[in-house]
Design an enzyme around this catalytic site. Structure first.
Site, PDB file in Angstrom:
ATOM      1  CG  HIS A 260      -1.405   1.406   1.527  1.00  0.00           C
ATOM      2  ND1 HIS A 260      -2.345   2.024   0.735  1.00  0.00           N
ATOM      3  CD2 HIS A 260      -1.066   2.307   2.475  1.00  0.00           C
ATOM      4  CE1 HIS A 260      -2.563   3.243   1.210  1.00  0.00           C
ATOM      5  NE2 HIS A 260      -1.796   3.440   2.256  1.00  0.00           N
ATOM      6  CG  ASP A 262      -0.469   6.968   2.045  1.00  0.00           C
ATOM      7  OD1 ASP A 262      -1.578   6.421   1.900  1.00  0.00           O
ATOM      8  OD2 ASP A 262       0.098   7.066   3.140  1.00  0.00           O
ATOM      9  CG  ASP A 372      -3.596   3.806   5.211  1.00  0.00           C
ATOM     10  OD1 ASP A 372      -3.953   3.682   6.393  1.00  0.00           O
ATOM     11  OD2 ASP A 372      -2.772   4.657   4.845  1.00  0.00           O
TER      12      ASP A 372
END
Length: 439
Positions: A260, A262, A372
């Site tokens: 993951h 961002d 997330d």
């Protein structure tokens, strides 16, 4: 009856924490290192390798915040170093690593021909090399500062190039060749797996007692003064316990690698692009060497960055997607917030994301993958279903500061009555390490 469990468990802890780490490698050898620091924004590989590289050594201070240093490393492994079933030759690089990847220095290794090899980060500080080939590599080092600090998010001068200062914040703590004992590494993995299982079982469990005795025998067989030579014998003491099957009623766990990233948070978007390249390069390197590994990743935006900026790496990804090993998930253009956007914006995220995966890979994603992202609109089940999505994954609900959500696997019913199968990993994190405790 005398109970020596705490003594033996402490012995295992000391062996893994003190004795074994100093014996993972049989020897080291120096490399010749040249360095060039880019004066501002990152530059392409083709521009970097034309610069004048200054000789440096281990211990060299480098990296004003947000800068890039290129290294050119050359050398050869000693003639008696071999690479076989028991040993490997590695390049080892430590850029003053501390904790988790993503909030500090990282690096990407290139060949002189401009091919990406793999990345270096705090959890992945090595590159396995052929024993007989000369070393000739370029390494792109990103001096990203720890803007998160102690996670209190206090004001910092490190967030902008202009305010971060010019002093170097890193050192080349280690950059050399190492002769790794593969059998010592394998012994370490066996002990960590069985030790973790032992500590997770009830103290009165017969299985726990059997594991403890097997570990004791393994530690007796492992001579710390010749760990490379005795590791196989120690592993043999553990083999029967590793071979024992689980109970007939036990669940089967199917694991996939996952990342993951961002797309924009506490770093410039240009750094997100380089981070994607580093992560995907590592994944490709691993998938190409370990046939039982699979990997999943969302966010069509990040795949497009790789396609546009690292086309050769993208073709490696494309081949692995076709083989079913590198698995696009999620369907959305990025792992989006769903509180502020309206329904049209969310629909377009699926339209553009799913279209990209179909166009580039011939794959239609059916999982809504948002590990997330904060916030879940009650309209999302309907929008997901209309986009052809069949199930939904997140873990962020576990971050609720006021109450604990009571379920991990359930049917989520939206405003209009549409339902989606939803799952929140019970470990309550997307950073699972496959430890026994987590499982």
């Amino acid at each position: 009856m005398h109970d020596n469990r705490s003594t033996s468990e402490g012995r295992l802890q000391r062996f893994l924490g003190e004795s074994l780490p100093r014996r993972r490698h049989l020897a080291t050898a120096p490399l010749t290192i040249g360095a060039w620091e880019a004066p501002g924004e990152p530059v392409p590989f083709t521009e970097a390798i034309t610069q004048e590289f200054t000789p440096v050594t281990e211990g060299h201070a480098w990296g004003r915040p947000w800068s890039t240093m290129w290294l050119h490393v050359t050398g050869t492994a000693p003639a008696h170093w071999t690479s076989d079933d028991t040993t490997d030759v590695e390049l080892q690089l430590d850029l003053s690593f501390s904790n988790m990847p993503g909030f500090q220095a990282e690096a990407l290794v290139w060949t002189p021909q401009g091919h990406i090899v793999k990345a270096i980060n705090p959890f992945n500080q090595y590159l396995t090399l052929p024993a007989d080939d000369p070393v000739d590599l370029f390494i792109e080092c990103a001096a990203n500062p720890n803007v998160a600090g102690d996670w209190s998010f206090a004001p910092t001068q490190l967030g902008e190039w202009e305010s971060a200062g010019d002093d170097p914040i890193y050192r080349i703590t280690r950059l050399h060749l190492a002769w790794r004992s593969r059998v010592v590494w394998e012994l370490e993995q066996d002990l960590r797996a069985l030790g973790g299982l032992m500590r997770s079982l009830p103290e009165e469990s017969l299985r726990r007692a059997d594991l403890l005795r097997a570990i004791e025998r393994a530690l007796d067989a492992a001579d710390v003064d010749d760990l490379h030579g005795t590791a196989a014998a120690a592993r043999a003491e553990l083999a029967p316990e590793l071979a024992k099957p689980a109970h007939a009623s036990a669940m089967t766990v199917i694991a996939t690698g996952h990342t993951h990233i961002d797309s924009a948070w506490l770093w410039p978007v240009r750094e997100t692009k380089r981070k994607c390249a580093r992560t995907f390069a590592n994944v490709c390197w691993l998938l190409e060497r370990y046939e039982h590994l699979n990997f999943s990743c969302s966010s069509a935006q990040q795949y497009q960055w790789i396609r546009d900026d690292y086309p050769e790496l993208f073709e490696r990804i494309r081949a692995l997607v076709a083989a079913g090993r590198f698995i696009p998930v999620g369907g959305m253009w990025a792992e989006s917030d769903t509180n502020m956007p309206g329904s049209e914006a969310m629909a377009r995220r699926f339209l553009h994301g799913k279209s990209f995966f179909l166009r580039e890979f011939g794959v239609e994603t059916t999982q809504t993958w948002r590990p997330d992202s904060f916030g879940y609109s009650a309209a999302l089940p309907q929008i997901c279903a209309l986009a052809g999505q069949e199930d939904f994954l997140t873990q962020k609900v576990s971050w609720n500061q006021y109450s604990r959500f009571p379920h991990h696997t359930f049917w989520w019913e939206g405003i209009d009555g549409t339902v989606q199968f939803a799952h929140f990993p019970p470990v309550d994190t997307y950073n699972g390490q496959l430890s026994v405790k987590s499982l």
